[in-house]
Enzyme design. Structure first.
Site, PDB file in Angstrom:
ATOM      1  N   ALA A  23      12.909  -8.050  -3.255  1.00 35.22           N
ATOM      2  CA  ALA A  23      12.092  -6.555  -2.313  1.00 35.22           C
ATOM      3  C   ALA A  23      12.515  -7.111  -0.889  1.00 35.22           C
ATOM      4  O   ALA A  23      12.804  -8.381  -0.420  1.00 35.22           O
ATOM      5  CB  ALA A  23      11.399  -7.022  -2.581  1.00 35.22           C
ATOM      6  N   ALA A  45      12.317  -4.831   2.879  1.00 36.75           N
ATOM      7  CA  ALA A  45      11.425  -4.144   3.671  1.00 36.75           C
ATOM      8  C   ALA A  45      11.512  -3.561   4.715  1.00 36.75           C
ATOM      9  O   ALA A  45      12.355  -4.357   5.146  1.00 36.75           O
ATOM     10  CB  ALA A  45       9.961  -3.891   3.224  1.00 36.75           C
ATOM     11  N   SER A  46      10.941  -2.613   5.654  1.00 33.87           N
ATOM     12  CA  SER A  46      11.165  -2.335   6.928  1.00 33.87           C
ATOM     13  C   SER A  46      10.860  -3.841   8.320  1.00 33.87           C
ATOM     14  O   SER A  46      11.496  -3.726   8.665  1.00 33.87           O
ATOM     15  CB  SER A  46      10.851  -1.021   7.789  1.00 33.87           C
ATOM     16  OG  SER A  46       9.226  -2.003   7.418  1.00 33.87           O
ATOM     17  N   ILE A  47       9.950  -4.442   7.457  1.00 32.52           N
ATOM     18  CA  ILE A  47       9.472  -5.268   8.384  1.00 32.52           C
ATOM     19  C   ILE A  47      10.151  -6.967   7.875  1.00 32.52           C
ATOM     20  O   ILE A  47      10.186  -7.945   8.447  1.00 32.52           O
ATOM     21  CB  ILE A  47       7.625  -5.475   8.322  1.00 32.52           C
ATOM     22  CG1 ILE A  47       7.766  -3.819   9.868  1.00 32.52           C
ATOM     23  CG2 ILE A  47       7.104  -6.904   9.569  1.00 32.52           C
ATOM     24  CD1 ILE A  47       5.589  -4.497   9.634  1.00 32.52           C
ATOM     25  N   ALA A  48       9.657  -7.609   6.641  1.00 39.71           N
ATOM     26  CA  ALA A  48      10.059  -8.709   6.160  1.00 39.71           C
ATOM     27  C   ALA A  48      10.617  -8.507   4.383  1.00 39.71           C
ATOM     28  O   ALA A  48      10.956  -7.075   3.925  1.00 39.71           O
ATOM     29  CB  ALA A  48       8.761  -9.516   5.506  1.00 39.71           C
ATOM     30  N   GLN A  49      10.745  -9.269   4.203  1.00 38.91           N
ATOM     31  CA  GLN A  49      11.452  -9.599   2.369  1.00 38.91           C
ATOM     32  C   GLN A  49      11.188 -10.571   1.713  1.00 38.91           C
ATOM     33  O   GLN A  49      10.436 -11.322   2.239  1.00 38.91           O
ATOM     34  CB  GLN A  49      13.408  -9.151   2.261  1.00 38.91           C
ATOM     35  CG  GLN A  49      13.691 -10.680   3.547  1.00 38.91           C
ATOM     36  CD  GLN A  49      15.255 -10.679   3.429  1.00 38.91           C
ATOM     37  OE1 GLN A  49      15.616  -9.789   3.297  1.00 38.91           O
ATOM     38  NE2 GLN A  49      15.718 -12.081   2.627  1.00 38.91           N
ATOM     39  N   ASP A  59      -2.926   0.684   1.219  1.00 37.58           N
ATOM     40  CA  ASP A  59      -1.511   1.247   0.707  1.00 37.58           C
ATOM     41  C   ASP A  59      -1.518   1.171  -0.695  1.00 37.58           C
ATOM     42  O   ASP A  59      -0.519   0.060  -1.465  1.00 37.58           O
ATOM     43  CB  ASP A  59      -1.030   0.511   1.957  1.00 37.58           C
ATOM     44  CG  ASP A  59       0.602   0.591   1.985  1.00 37.58           C
ATOM     45  OD1 ASP A  59       0.914   1.908   1.381  1.00 37.58           O
ATOM     46  OD2 ASP A  59       1.717   0.248   1.916  1.00 37.58           O
ATOM     47  N   LYS A 102       7.345 -14.747   1.460  1.00 38.08           N
ATOM     48  CA  LYS A 102       7.538 -13.231   2.131  1.00 38.08           C
ATOM     49  C   LYS A 102       8.373 -13.737   3.873  1.00 38.08           C
ATOM     50  O   LYS A 102       7.243 -14.106   4.230  1.00 38.08           O
ATOM     51  CB  LYS A 102       6.297 -12.448   2.237  1.00 38.08           C
ATOM     52  CG  LYS A 102       6.762 -11.654   3.257  1.00 38.08           C
ATOM     53  CD  LYS A 102       5.483 -10.170   2.937  1.00 38.08           C
ATOM     54  CE  LYS A 102       5.780  -8.706   3.831  1.00 38.08           C
ATOM     55  NZ  LYS A 102       3.933  -7.986   2.958  1.00 38.08           N
TER      56      LYS A 102
END
Length: 511
Positions: A133, A135-139, A290, A155
């Site tokens: 996965a 995302a904008s900040i981390a994977q 969230d 992460k």
């Protein structure tokens, strides 16, 4: 620097929104005034050729935001929590915004992990996958610990993301000031506070130690919640830019057909998601803020699994009681009670008419409660409520907005599992239990014991406080000359009460 040089960044933003066709949609969604529309077009249309093209297969707003990069994607997600600012329709579109960024190479992720944990990755993990996965900040990578054999999720923060975010955040601050100047009516919605909230959120999300701490605290709070799981962090393999946590397998909450095929009761799951969220918010005052489909799964045994604790909500005891009273008042259709709570809490200015406010709330609630179960919507209720509170001069309360937004998201998750779910029936037991436990004689005694404990902690200082207060009363002239810094006068009756209360508290074993 938040100066005029940020105009160049805003021009590129406006040009991208123009080129992708998103500008008109955004301005219409927020009902922008003429001056703001003109300014947006001036920043966009002449420089349209400078804008990013984006993915033409995406809807205009999503296309523009994803083309502009990680900070804009994250800002769009944060704005989805502020239906009062961008309107319910645009907030709904932004909630659908997905991180569409490609992952960064696995060798770079391994280098970052080795640098953070000061050990080669192969010494820590016996298995380490490609990104599962991004995302904008981390994977996230799937891995297995070499020493224990436990399967974990790792992460890793994107390299250089902090500097990139800082540049765009500076432009956001500048843009918020421009919006307030061009449209004074937006000041009630506090655009600069929204950007400050965004900055605080993304800075916190980049420190994965804070996410690990949030997961740990959340797990402690919910340890007794049946049917709920939290993947626990592994502190020895976590740092500022790396978070290692248990790997938790489950079916996506957003795939009802797969859940049904696996034998899960989607109606029960829908009700449980609503009740879990309300329990965390009201009972603990610390909740997952969230809780969309991507952060929820269902384990093979039916447990709800929550992920990603970068955005958590926190509300104090007093605010929880106020919110519960408001929610319970709507459930009971007691609009006078809801209005009175708003006034008592100071949410609505005292110069407003409480009876008129109650009638406005009735106009909000009755059409919704008169509908069948599938049409009873928390989203609609909050949308109408925003209109009413604006008319009565109620300022935006950030802590309630985050709570209300999460309620809307959770409702969306529940509706996807059971379109016929009656949200209010699901919420009523949790809210009723909280009201019974927090309002009444037992709650009053508990509050008094907390007061006694607080006073008891200051017990050793009370003789000095009493002596100082008496001396200042007996020698007012000298007191004024000897006091270097101004101190508020302590009424003697209050000193006496505090002393007696402390003594009583200690005598009762509450100190």
């Amino acid at each position: 620097m938040r100066g005029p040089h940020n105009i160049l960044r805003l021009i590129r933003t406006g040009a991208t929104f123009e080129r992708t066709g998103a500008m008109e949609a955004v301005l219409d969604a927020v009902e922008a005034p003429v001056r703001l529309r003109v300014a947006a077009r001036v920043l966009g249309w002449p420089f349209r050729w400078l804008g990013y093209k984006g993915d033409p297969n995406l809807p205009p707003i999503t296309r523009a935001i994803t083309a502009l990069g990680p900070a804009y994607i994250k800002f769009g997600q944060i704005l989805s929590t502020r239906a009062d600012v961008v309107g319910p329709e645009l907030a709904g579109q932004l909630r659908m915004l997905q991180d569409r960024l490609p992952p960064f190479p696995t060798p770079i992720a391994k280098q970052a992990i080795a640098a953070e944990l000061r050990r080669p990755v192969d010494q820590i993990f016996s298995e380490f996958s490609e990104p599962v996965a991004a995302a904008s900040i981390a994977q996230v990578h799937r891995a297995r610990l070499r020493d224990t054999g436990h399967e974990v999720a790792v992460k890793v923060v994107r390299p250089g993301i902090g500097a990139a975010f800082k540049r765009d955040i500076d432009a956001f601050h500048f843009g918020a000031r421009i919006i307030e100047i061009l449209s004074p009516g937006t000041r009630r919605l506090r655009p600069r506070d929204v950007v400050n909230h965004f900055e605080h959120t993304v800075m916190g999300e980049q420190d994965l130690r804070l996410e690990a701490a949030a997961a740990s605290e959340f797990a402690e709070n919910t340890a007794q919640d049946a049917g709920f799981q939290i993947p626990m962090p592994h502190w020895a393999y976590s740092s500022r830019s790396v978070l290692t946590a248990d790997w938790a397998e489950g079916l996506p909450m957003g795939d009802p057909q797969a859940l049904i095929a696996a034998g899960h009761d989607t109606t029960d799951l829908a009700r449980r998601v609503i009740q879990l969220f309300l329990s965390h918010a009201l009972r603990d005052g610390f909740f997952h803020a969230d809780m969309h489909h991507g952060n929820l799964k269902v384990a093979a045994n039916g447990d709800v699994i929550a992920y990603d604790f970068g955005i958590m909500g926190e509300i104090d005891e007093y605010t929880r009681r106020v919110y519960a009273e408001i929610l319970y008042g709507f459930i009971q259709r007691d609009y006078r009670r809801v209005a009175r709570v708003h006034f008592e809490a100071g949410y609505v200015p005292r110069d407003q008419d409480e009876a008129a406010f109650a009638r406005a709330l009735r106009a909000v609630g009755e059409p919704i409660f008169g509908a069948d179960a599938s049409r009873i919507s928390m989203a609609n209720l909050l949308s109408y409520l925003f209109e009413v509170t604006e008319r009565f001069g109620m300022p935006t309360r950030t802590e309630l907005i985050l709570l209300q937004r999460t309620m809307v998201v959770v409702e969306g998750v529940a509706r996807s599992l059971d379109p016929q779910l009656n949200i209010w029936d699901a919420a009523k037991p949790v809210v009723s239990d909280y009201i019974k436990g927090s309002i009444g004689p037992k709650a009053a005694m508990r509050d008094l014991s907390h007061v006694a404990q607080t006073i008891g902690r200051y017990g050793p200082l009370l003789p000095r406080i009493v002596e100082q207060a008496l001396w200042e009363r007996a020698h007012p002239e000298e007191a004024r000359l000897t006091v270097v810094q101004p101190k508020p006068a302590v009424p003697l009756w209050l000193v006496a009460v505090l002393a007696l209360a402390a003594g009583a508290g200690i005598g009762l074993g509450l100190g």
